[in-house]
Design a protein around this motif. Structure first.
Motif, PDB file in Angstrom:
ATOM      1  N   ILE A  78       0.996  -1.331   0.108  1.00 12.34           N
ATOM      2  CA  ILE A  78      -0.006   0.309  -0.610  1.00 12.34           C
ATOM      3  C   ILE A  78       0.964   1.117   0.283  1.00 12.34           C
ATOM      4  O   ILE A  78       0.587   2.180  -0.705  1.00 12.34           O
ATOM      5  N   PHE A  79       2.281   1.763   0.558  1.00 13.37           N
ATOM      6  CA  PHE A  79       2.804   2.533   0.764  1.00 13.37           C
ATOM      7  C   PHE A  79       3.795   2.456  -0.110  1.00 13.37           C
ATOM      8  O   PHE A  79       3.755   3.364  -1.015  1.00 13.37           O
ATOM      9  N   SER A  80       4.018   1.404  -1.062  1.00 16.43           N
ATOM     10  CA  SER A  80       4.988   1.720  -2.027  1.00 16.43           C
ATOM     11  C   SER A  80       4.070   2.403  -3.053  1.00 16.43           C
ATOM     12  O   SER A  80       4.557   2.828  -4.084  1.00 16.43           O
ATOM     13  N   THR A  81       2.639   1.753  -3.263  1.00 15.02           N
ATOM     14  CA  THR A  81       1.777   2.000  -4.884  1.00 15.02           C
ATOM     15  C   THR A  81       1.274   4.227  -4.177  1.00 15.02           C
ATOM     16  O   THR A  81       1.953   4.444  -5.004  1.00 15.02           O
ATOM     17  N   LEU A  84       4.574   5.794  -5.368  1.00  9.64           N
ATOM     18  CA  LEU A  84       4.099   5.905  -6.599  1.00  9.64           C
ATOM     19  C   LEU A  84       3.228   6.546  -7.335  1.00  9.64           C
ATOM     20  O   LEU A  84       3.632   7.833  -8.029  1.00  9.64           O
ATOM     21  N   VAL A  85       1.992   6.810  -6.424  1.00  9.27           N
ATOM     22  CA  VAL A  85       0.690   7.703  -7.427  1.00  9.27           C
ATOM     23  C   VAL A  85       1.454   9.222  -6.758  1.00  9.27           C
ATOM     24  O   VAL A  85       1.245  10.143  -7.803  1.00  9.27           O
ATOM     25  N   SER A  86       2.059   9.259  -5.392  1.00 10.38           N
ATOM     26  CA  SER A  86       2.181  10.734  -4.845  1.00 10.38           C
ATOM     27  C   SER A  86       2.892  11.837  -6.275  1.00 10.38           C
ATOM     28  O   SER A  86       3.417  12.301  -6.517  1.00 10.38           O
ATOM     29  N   LEU A  87       4.594  10.768  -6.447  1.00  8.44           N
ATOM     30  CA  LEU A  87       5.312  10.903  -7.811  1.00  8.44           C
ATOM     31  C   LEU A  87       4.349  10.895  -8.449  1.00  8.44           C
ATOM     32  O   LEU A  87       5.398  12.873  -9.473  1.00  8.44           O
ATOM     33  N   ILE A  88       4.107  10.458  -9.462  1.00 10.25           N
ATOM     34  CA  ILE A  88       3.513  10.486 -10.582  1.00 10.25           C
ATOM     35  C   ILE A  88       3.296  12.208 -10.870  1.00 10.25           C
ATOM     36  O   ILE A  88       2.735  12.865 -11.265  1.00 10.25           O
ATOM     37  N   PHE A 125       6.104  11.723   2.910  1.00  8.76           N
ATOM     38  CA  PHE A 125       5.038  10.838   4.454  1.00  8.76           C
ATOM     39  C   PHE A 125       5.516  10.161   4.625  1.00  8.76           C
ATOM     40  O   PHE A 125       6.045   9.106   5.165  1.00  8.76           O
ATOM     41  N   PHE A 126       5.412   9.418   3.331  1.00  3.99           N
ATOM     42  CA  PHE A 126       4.891   7.843   2.769  1.00  3.99           C
ATOM     43  C   PHE A 126       6.076   7.099   3.099  1.00  3.99           C
ATOM     44  O   PHE A 126       6.177   5.649   2.996  1.00  3.99           O
TER      45      PHE A 126
END
Length: 99
Positions: A3-6, A9-13, A47-48
């Protein structure tokens, strides 16, 4: 941990998306609004990332570094939220005045 990896990745994109949109628009108010959104995404990334690193290593050093990342990410999210909310309201006022 997936979940944290996802979320990372979403916040970076989304951060990259908003930064690219800043360069594509010429309106200064829209650029400032997108910059506030980008700061929210950067803050959530940091944060994540801090949470993920502590859960991955589970050492005292990673705890201290994770706390620093949580504080920095939280501050970025807070100030980005304030900024984007302010410029969104200013944009709405400008649109109402022009109509």
């Amino acid at each position: 941990m997936l979940i944290f990896s996802t979320l990372i990745l979403v916040s970076l994109i989304l951060y990259i998306y908003y930064k690219v949109n800043i360069t594509r628009t010429r309106d200064r108010l829209t650029q400032l609004y997108f910059n506030g959104k980008a700061r929210i995404c950067l803050g959530s990334f940091v944060f994540f990332f801090g949470i993920n690193q502590y859960l991955f290593y589970e050492t005292k050093l990673s705890l201290y570094i994770g706390i620093v990342f949580l504080v920095l990410g939280g501050m970025q999210m807070y100030f980005g939220f304030k900024s984007s909310r302010h410029y969104k309201n200013e944009y709405q006022k400008q649109e109402a005045a022009s109509n």
